[in-house]
Design a protein around this motif. Sequence first.
Motif, PDB file in Angstrom:
ATOM      1  N   LEU A 177      80.166   5.723 -17.238  1.00  0.00           N
ATOM      2  CA  LEU A 177      81.003   6.184 -16.129  1.00  0.00           C
ATOM      3  C   LEU A 177      82.213   5.273 -15.913  1.00  0.00           C
ATOM      4  CD1 LEU A 177      78.351   7.366 -13.512  1.00  0.00           C
ATOM      5  CD2 LEU A 177      79.559   8.689 -15.247  1.00  0.00           C
ATOM      6  N   GLY A 178      82.884   4.964 -17.026  1.00  0.00           N
ATOM      7  CA  GLY A 178      84.133   4.225 -16.951  1.00  0.00           C
ATOM      8  C   GLY A 178      84.008   2.717 -16.913  1.00  0.00           C
ATOM      9  N   LYS A 179      82.791   2.175 -16.881  1.00  0.00           N
ATOM     10  CA  LYS A 179      82.595   0.734 -16.854  1.00  0.00           C
ATOM     11  C   LYS A 179      81.943   0.267 -18.148  1.00  0.00           C
ATOM     12  CE  LYS A 179      81.384  -1.402 -13.163  1.00  0.00           C
ATOM     13  NZ  LYS A 179      80.632  -1.888 -11.985  1.00  0.00           N
ATOM     14  N   ASP A 180      82.400  -0.879 -18.636  1.00  0.00           N
ATOM     15  CA  ASP A 180      81.848  -1.463 -19.854  1.00  0.00           C
ATOM     16  C   ASP A 180      80.695  -2.404 -19.528  1.00  0.00           C
ATOM     17  OD1 ASP A 180      83.015  -0.336 -22.003  1.00  0.00           O
ATOM     18  OD2 ASP A 180      84.420  -1.961 -22.435  1.00  0.00           O
ATOM     19  N   TYR A 181      79.547  -2.160 -20.149  1.00  0.00           N
ATOM     20  CA  TYR A 181      78.389  -3.023 -19.987  1.00  0.00           C
ATOM     21  C   TYR A 181      78.084  -3.703 -21.314  1.00  0.00           C
ATOM     22  CZ  TYR A 181      77.624  -0.205 -15.793  1.00  0.00           C
ATOM     23  OH  TYR A 181      77.767   0.443 -14.582  1.00  0.00           O
ATOM     24  N   ILE A 182      77.472  -4.866 -21.226  1.00  0.00           N
ATOM     25  CA  ILE A 182      76.917  -5.529 -22.398  1.00  0.00           C
ATOM     26  C   ILE A 182      75.409  -5.450 -22.278  1.00  0.00           C
ATOM     27  CG2 ILE A 182      76.648  -7.723 -23.614  1.00  0.00           C
ATOM     28  CD1 ILE A 182      79.433  -8.496 -22.612  1.00  0.00           C
ATOM     29  N   THR A 183      74.737  -5.162 -23.351  1.00  0.00           N
ATOM     30  CA  THR A 183      73.282  -5.119 -23.338  1.00  0.00           C
ATOM     31  C   THR A 183      72.749  -5.857 -24.557  1.00  0.00           C
ATOM     32  OG1 THR A 183      71.355  -3.642 -23.213  1.00  0.00           O
ATOM     33  CG2 THR A 183      73.251  -2.838 -24.469  1.00  0.00           C
ATOM     34  N   THR A 184      71.687  -6.618 -24.368  1.00  0.00           N
ATOM     35  CA  THR A 184      71.231  -7.517 -25.430  1.00  0.00           C
ATOM     36  C   THR A 184      69.718  -7.696 -25.419  1.00  0.00           C
ATOM     37  OG1 THR A 184      71.544  -9.727 -26.417  1.00  0.00           O
ATOM     38  CG2 THR A 184      71.505  -9.587 -24.002  1.00  0.00           C
ATOM     39  N   ILE A 185      69.172  -7.941 -26.594  1.00  0.00           N
ATOM     40  CA  ILE A 185      67.773  -8.367 -26.720  1.00  0.00           C
ATOM     41  C   ILE A 185      67.684  -9.564 -27.660  1.00  0.00           C
ATOM     42  CG2 ILE A 185      66.619  -6.203 -26.129  1.00  0.00           C
ATOM     43  CD1 ILE A 185      66.469  -5.568 -29.131  1.00  0.00           C
ATOM     44  N   VAL A 204      63.431  -6.821 -21.863  1.00  0.00           N
ATOM     45  CA  VAL A 204      62.281  -7.587 -22.342  1.00  0.00           C
ATOM     46  C   VAL A 204      61.348  -6.671 -23.137  1.00  0.00           C
ATOM     47  CG1 VAL A 204      60.247  -8.903 -21.608  1.00  0.00           C
ATOM     48  CG2 VAL A 204      62.449  -9.252 -20.467  1.00  0.00           C
ATOM     49  N   PHE A 205      61.212  -5.434 -22.680  1.00  0.00           N
ATOM     50  CA  PHE A 205      60.366  -4.453 -23.371  1.00  0.00           C
ATOM     51  C   PHE A 205      60.789  -4.306 -24.833  1.00  0.00           C
ATOM     52  CE2 PHE A 205      59.793  -0.085 -24.857  1.00  0.00           C
ATOM     53  CZ  PHE A 205      58.439   0.127 -24.648  1.00  0.00           C
ATOM     54  N   ALA A 206      62.084  -4.103 -25.071  1.00  0.00           N
ATOM     55  CA  ALA A 206      62.577  -3.915 -26.439  1.00  0.00           C
ATOM     56  C   ALA A 206      62.511  -5.217 -27.242  1.00  0.00           C
ATOM     57  CB  ALA A 206      64.004  -3.372 -26.406  1.00  0.00           C
ATOM     58  N   MET A 207      62.813  -6.347 -26.607  1.00  0.00           N
ATOM     59  CA  MET A 207      62.771  -7.626 -27.310  1.00  0.00           C
ATOM     60  C   MET A 207      61.352  -7.946 -27.776  1.00  0.00           C
ATOM     61  SD  MET A 207      64.314 -11.297 -26.057  1.00  0.00           S
ATOM     62  CE  MET A 207      63.160 -11.512 -24.678  1.00  0.00           C
TER      63      MET A 207
END
Length: 511
Positions: free
Chosen positions: A82-90, A409-412
């Motif tokens: 929705l127009g905002k950039d997020y960073i996601t990491t594991i 944490v689930f994915a990591m």
Amino acid sequence: MSPAIFLAGLCVGVFILQWISQLISRRQQAKTWGCKPAHRAPGTIGIAPFYRLTKAFREKRWIELIADEYARYGTTHKQALLGKDYITTIEPDNVKAILATQFNDFCLGVRHAQFYPLLGDGVFTLDGAGWTHARGLLRPQFSREQVADLSMLNDHISHLVNLVPQDRSVFDVQQLFFMLTLDSATHFLFGESVGCMLPPSQTSGVLQNSAVGNAKGFAHSFELAQGCIRDRVIAQNLYWFINPQGFKDANRKVHEVIDHYVHIALESKRKADSTDGRYIFLRALAAETDDPKLLRDSMLNILLAGRDTTASLLSSTFFYLARHQKVWTRLRGEILKEFGDDTQAEITHASLKNIRYLRYVLNEALRLQPPVPVNFRVATQDTSLPVGGGEDGQSPIFVKKGQQVYYSVFAMHRRTDLWGEDASIFRPERWEENAKHGWEYLPFNGGPRICLGQQYALNEASYTVVRLMQHFDTLENADPHPRTEPIKLSNLTMSHELGVPIRLYSTKQAL
């Protein structure tokens, strides 16, 4: 040109110049830090990802959807929503930076406003000096010997056993575990259990005469309020849209009960009442402050953690034990070897540690079903994360002030490069092979915000498993759906949408 148009144009021009200046400055800083771009998921506005996420949430599979996206776009990537950039990491190194080594570079964002109607100002909601004070107030209480005292659990386990069907019929053990942990947590915190495993006629204290009505009413209000908090979290900055009357009523009822116990604790302090040597968390805390709101907020923050985390762990443990009879048999054998089948035999924290396989089983349940599967932080200033940039993903990445960084944490916990090709399989024996894990294993968070009640939760879960295995020799999976993984429902902690239906009985008992 009119003055108004000139002034408006000047303001726009200044804004554009500031934006360009900031962009250049950030590019220079990123270059200085050696940052390279992270892989980006498709899309610049993020309407499609938002649709996928909301659809997955309705279908109770949003945790798995997020995990799948790491496999698709990389262990660290950017995504528009929705127009905002997020960073996601594991990446463990990035999670370590967020939670520990660069702790001051990140905050909770709008969590305080989202959680405030229920939890107020506490360790889960505050940042900065407020958080430091709240945690400093609680930490000494969790370092006391009383946290390892398991004697108060005896009666609650007996009530739990009495609720297990004697005719070997199917029941949902998750429901019982949430009742158990609410009773035990309130007993430990307030000196008096709310008694939700007891009939209303046997309920004592404020619950007999309060607007809540009975113990189960308190539990219902607590659950309802958490569900609304969950929805406020999902709404992010639009959290204030979610404030229904039912939410307000639930908060009021929960606060009524907690305020009653706070009043008792403060009155006891003023009168120097004796507690017959019993340790009561709230009264110990009241010795440090006279602020009733601070006491209420502190108790609610700890109650949430003490109740829900342990219930989640126990539910997941029995979900897997019911599907892995060899693990059940081995674990029960080791428990009986250590404690026998005498349910009155003393169990201590030290003796529980002797059963290493019990800890392996709990570790494995926490690995596959961590109580808080997904979390996030917000950058308080321009900063960076150690890895995730460049073609090989080994360069630092730039994080701008105000940007949200998610970590799962689930994915990591299910990365095959960290845990082996069988990472998605329940196999406690992996902890015998490699019992030491660092930032790739975070069921209780890490860094300065690591869970204060970690040992309390593990003690209670261990004790409960031991006592149930002493009482019952047979556990059967009674789930009508053939599945090896639960359908997840997350309020503020993980639970099982369809419950954990089992049969639990002793073959020595006559039908």
